[in-house]
Design a protein around this motif. Structure first.
Motif, mmCIF file in Angstrom:
data_model
loop_
_atom_site.group_PDB
_atom_site.id
_atom_site.type_symbol
_atom_site.label_atom_id
_atom_site.label_comp_id
_atom_site.label_asym_id
_atom_site.label_seq_id
_atom_site.Cartn_x
_atom_site.Cartn_y
_atom_site.Cartn_z
ATOM 1 N N ARG A 148 -6.285 13.950 5.555
ATOM 2 C CA ARG A 148 -7.231 14.427 6.566
ATOM 3 C C ARG A 148 -7.955 15.636 5.985
ATOM 4 O O ARG A 148 -7.464 16.250 5.030
ATOM 5 C CB ARG A 148 -6.490 14.891 7.824
ATOM 6 C CG ARG A 148 -5.769 13.802 8.546
ATOM 7 C CD ARG A 148 -5.253 14.323 9.916
ATOM 8 N NE ARG A 148 -4.479 13.309 10.585
ATOM 9 C CZ ARG A 148 -3.192 13.417 10.913
ATOM 10 N NH1 ARG A 148 -2.533 14.527 10.662
ATOM 11 N NH2 ARG A 148 -2.560 12.432 11.516
ATOM 12 N N TYR A 161 5.392 6.022 5.043
ATOM 13 C CA TYR A 161 5.797 7.416 4.882
ATOM 14 C C TYR A 161 7.236 7.431 4.378
ATOM 15 O O TYR A 161 8.046 6.623 4.836
ATOM 16 C CB TYR A 161 5.782 8.156 6.233
ATOM 17 C CG TYR A 161 4.426 8.259 6.889
ATOM 18 C CD1 TYR A 161 3.913 7.209 7.634
ATOM 19 C CD2 TYR A 161 3.666 9.420 6.767
ATOM 20 C CE1 TYR A 161 2.664 7.306 8.250
ATOM 21 C CE2 TYR A 161 2.423 9.528 7.389
ATOM 22 C CZ TYR A 161 1.931 8.463 8.118
ATOM 23 O OH TYR A 161 0.709 8.560 8.724
ATOM 24 N N GLY A 162 7.563 8.358 3.475
ATOM 25 C CA GLY A 162 8.945 8.423 2.995
ATOM 26 C C GLY A 162 9.284 9.782 2.417
ATOM 27 O O GLY A 162 8.401 10.559 2.037
ATOM 28 N N SER A 181 6.665 14.903 2.129
ATOM 29 C CA SER A 181 6.794 13.438 2.132
ATOM 30 C C SER A 181 5.740 12.779 1.262
ATOM 31 O O SER A 181 4.728 13.380 0.904
ATOM 32 C CB SER A 181 6.608 12.917 3.550
ATOM 33 O OG SER A 181 7.623 13.405 4.378
ATOM 34 N N LYS A 225 4.717 19.212 15.645
ATOM 35 C CA LYS A 225 5.849 19.432 14.729
ATOM 36 C C LYS A 225 5.433 20.354 13.569
ATOM 37 O O LYS A 225 6.169 21.255 13.197
ATOM 38 C CB LYS A 225 6.345 18.102 14.130
ATOM 39 C CG LYS A 225 6.871 17.114 15.135
ATOM 40 C CD LYS A 225 7.445 15.883 14.442
ATOM 41 C CE LYS A 225 6.424 14.981 13.800
ATOM 42 N NZ LYS A 225 5.740 14.050 14.667
ATOM 43 N N ARG A 239 -1.443 5.590 18.526
ATOM 44 C CA ARG A 239 -0.506 6.719 18.383
ATOM 45 C C ARG A 239 0.110 7.090 19.734
ATOM 46 O O ARG A 239 1.275 7.458 19.801
ATOM 47 C CB ARG A 239 -1.192 7.914 17.728
ATOM 48 C CG ARG A 239 -1.311 7.730 16.222
ATOM 49 C CD ARG A 239 -1.872 8.938 15.515
ATOM 50 N NE ARG A 239 -1.903 8.700 14.076
ATOM 51 C CZ ARG A 239 -1.205 9.383 13.169
ATOM 52 N NH1 ARG A 239 -0.456 10.385 13.525
ATOM 53 N NH2 ARG A 239 -1.268 9.065 11.892
ATOM 54 N N ARG A 245 -1.110 7.156 3.658
ATOM 55 C CA ARG A 245 -2.254 7.541 4.493
ATOM 56 C C ARG A 245 -3.239 8.376 3.683
ATOM 57 O O ARG A 245 -2.839 9.119 2.796
ATOM 58 C CB ARG A 245 -1.756 8.354 5.714
ATOM 59 C CG ARG A 245 -2.897 8.921 6.527
ATOM 60 C CD ARG A 245 -2.502 9.485 7.860
ATOM 61 N NE ARG A 245 -1.782 10.739 7.899
ATOM 62 C CZ ARG A 245 -2.218 11.909 7.438
ATOM 63 N NH1 ARG A 245 -3.368 12.020 6.787
ATOM 64 N NH2 ARG A 245 -1.465 12.999 7.574
ATOM 65 N N GLU A 279 14.676 8.031 2.893
ATOM 66 C CA GLU A 279 14.372 7.161 4.041
ATOM 67 C C GLU A 279 12.898 6.841 3.936
ATOM 68 O O GLU A 279 12.145 7.542 3.264
ATOM 69 C CB GLU A 279 14.684 7.856 5.383
ATOM 70 C CG GLU A 279 13.961 9.164 5.656
ATOM 71 C CD GLU A 279 12.483 9.030 5.945
ATOM 72 O OE1 GLU A 279 12.111 8.085 6.647
ATOM 73 O OE2 GLU A 279 11.695 9.851 5.457
ATOM 74 N N GLU A 283 9.280 10.579 11.554
ATOM 75 C CA GLU A 283 9.251 9.805 12.797
ATOM 76 C C GLU A 283 10.625 9.151 13.041
ATOM 77 O O GLU A 283 11.543 9.264 12.217
ATOM 78 C CB GLU A 283 8.070 8.822 12.822
ATOM 79 C CG GLU A 283 7.940 7.901 11.662
ATOM 80 C CD GLU A 283 9.055 6.907 11.600
ATOM 81 O OE1 GLU A 283 9.916 7.041 10.696
ATOM 82 O OE2 GLU A 283 9.104 5.981 12.436
ATOM 83 N N TYR A 291 1.369 16.511 1.824
ATOM 84 C CA TYR A 291 1.969 15.223 1.440
ATOM 85 C C TYR A 291 1.738 14.995 -0.050
ATOM 86 O O TYR A 291 0.873 15.623 -0.661
ATOM 87 C CB TYR A 291 1.256 14.062 2.165
ATOM 88 C CG TYR A 291 1.667 13.822 3.596
ATOM 89 C CD1 TYR A 291 2.904 13.262 3.916
ATOM 90 C CD2 TYR A 291 0.785 14.113 4.628
ATOM 91 C CE1 TYR A 291 3.253 13.015 5.239
ATOM 92 C CE2 TYR A 291 1.129 13.871 5.962
ATOM 93 C CZ TYR A 291 2.365 13.319 6.253
ATOM 94 O OH TYR A 291 2.721 13.074 7.561
HETATM 95 P P1 5GP Z 1 0.781 11.867 10.284
HETATM 96 O O1 5GP Z 1 -0.034 10.690 9.847
HETATM 97 O O2 5GP Z 1 0.376 12.338 11.659
HETATM 98 O O3 5GP Z 1 0.808 12.978 9.258
HETATM 99 O O4 5GP Z 1 2.297 11.359 10.405
HETATM 100 C C1 5GP Z 1 2.624 10.283 11.212
HETATM 101 C C2 5GP Z 1 4.105 10.318 11.544
HETATM 102 O O5 5GP Z 1 4.853 10.096 10.359
HETATM 103 C C3 5GP Z 1 4.547 11.668 12.098
HETATM 104 O O6 5GP Z 1 5.449 11.436 13.168
HETATM 105 C C4 5GP Z 1 5.238 12.299 10.919
HETATM 106 O O7 5GP Z 1 6.250 13.223 11.314
HETATM 107 C C5 5GP Z 1 5.866 11.086 10.285
HETATM 108 N N1 5GP Z 1 6.245 11.306 8.878
HETATM 109 C C6 5GP Z 1 5.735 12.173 7.980
HETATM 110 N N2 5GP Z 1 6.395 12.087 6.832
HETATM 111 C C7 5GP Z 1 7.371 11.180 6.996
HETATM 112 C C8 5GP Z 1 8.407 10.666 6.153
HETATM 113 O O8 5GP Z 1 8.603 11.041 5.005
HETATM 114 N N3 5GP Z 1 9.204 9.711 6.691
HETATM 115 C C9 5GP Z 1 9.055 9.249 7.956
HETATM 116 N N4 5GP Z 1 9.912 8.335 8.373
HETATM 117 N N5 5GP Z 1 8.103 9.712 8.781
HETATM 118 C C10 5GP Z 1 7.269 10.661 8.297
#
Ligand code: 5GP
Length: 191
Positions: free
Chosen positions: A44, A81-82, A37, A17, A150, A41, A72, A103, A53
């Motif tokens: 990385r 995550y939000g 967002s 994505k 995952r 977490r 959300e 997600e 983030y």
């Molecule tokens: P990652 O840890 O790989 O960065 O993200 C894990 C999942 O959380 C991914 O599917 C990502 O798209 C999703 N994600 C990232 N930011 C947000 C958010 O603000 N809200 C939600 N609901 N999912 C998020």
């Protein structure tokens, strides 16, 4: 001024994505802005605060929920995550088409609350589950246990693709971005 679209880009972890979104942002005629967002977490390697983030503590995250600051939010594999709400509203009011890379649980909240309000929902799928596993492992940032979690989550998420307006295959990021750009161009014309 015409209010911007709210675009959800979902898809299983590792599907690409972020890569597709970064290509899309280069199509300047789409007038896109990315919603950064908030997450609990840990960053990385190579991730930057306020770019990838907003990295916050669990307390800070729960406080944001309590104060209704999130459009959300969801828990995903042990972390929260939000989407910060105010910035998204501001950008849309400026006519920007705002892209949320989120997600499926968070996406469903947005589908319920923003239906008919310039919402476009897109689900990115990998060419196969084997390819997805290769991509997650290739990232080399998660432990074996987290990779397994995952992947399990990915299978559940792919089941939900039917809830989205468009399902786009990410065989190559450039092709996927091209298809999404076309979807958004068509959408802009009919609004
Ligand atoms: P990652 O840890 O790989 O960065 O993200 C894990 C999942 O959380 C991914 O599917 C990502 O798209 C999703 N994600 C990232 N930011 C947000 C958010 O603000 N809200 C939600 N609901 N999912 C998020």
């Amino acid at each position: 001024m015409k209010r911007g679209l709210l675009i959800i880009l979902s898809g299983p972890s590792g599907v690409g994505k972020g890569t597709v979104r970064k290509i899309l942002m280069q199509y300047l005629f789409l007038n896109l802005a990315y919603s950064i967002s908030m997450t609990t977490r840990k960053p990385r390697a190579g991730e930057e605060e306020g770019v990838d983030y907003f990295f916050v503590s669990k307390e800070k995250f729960l406080e944001a929920i309590h104060n209704h600051l999130l459009l959300e939010h969801a828990k995903f594999v042990n972390n929260y995550y939000g989407t910060p709400k105010e910035y998204v509203e501001y950008l849309r009011d400026q006519g920007k088409n705002v892209i949320l890379e989120i997600e499926t649980r968070g996406a469903r909240q947005v589908m319920e609350n923003y239906k008919g309000d310039g919402l476009v929902t897109i689900f990115l799928v990998p060419p196969s589950l084997e390819e997805l596993e290769k991509r997650i492992r290739g990232r080399r940032t998660e432990s074996d246990e987290i990779v397994k979690e995952r992947l399990e989550k990915a299978k559940q998420e792919i089941e939900l693709k039917k809830l989205y307006d468009f399902v786009v295959m990410n065989d190559t990021p450039n092709q996927a971005a091209e298809r999404i750009a076309q979807i958004l161009k068509d959408k802009e014309q009919c609004i």
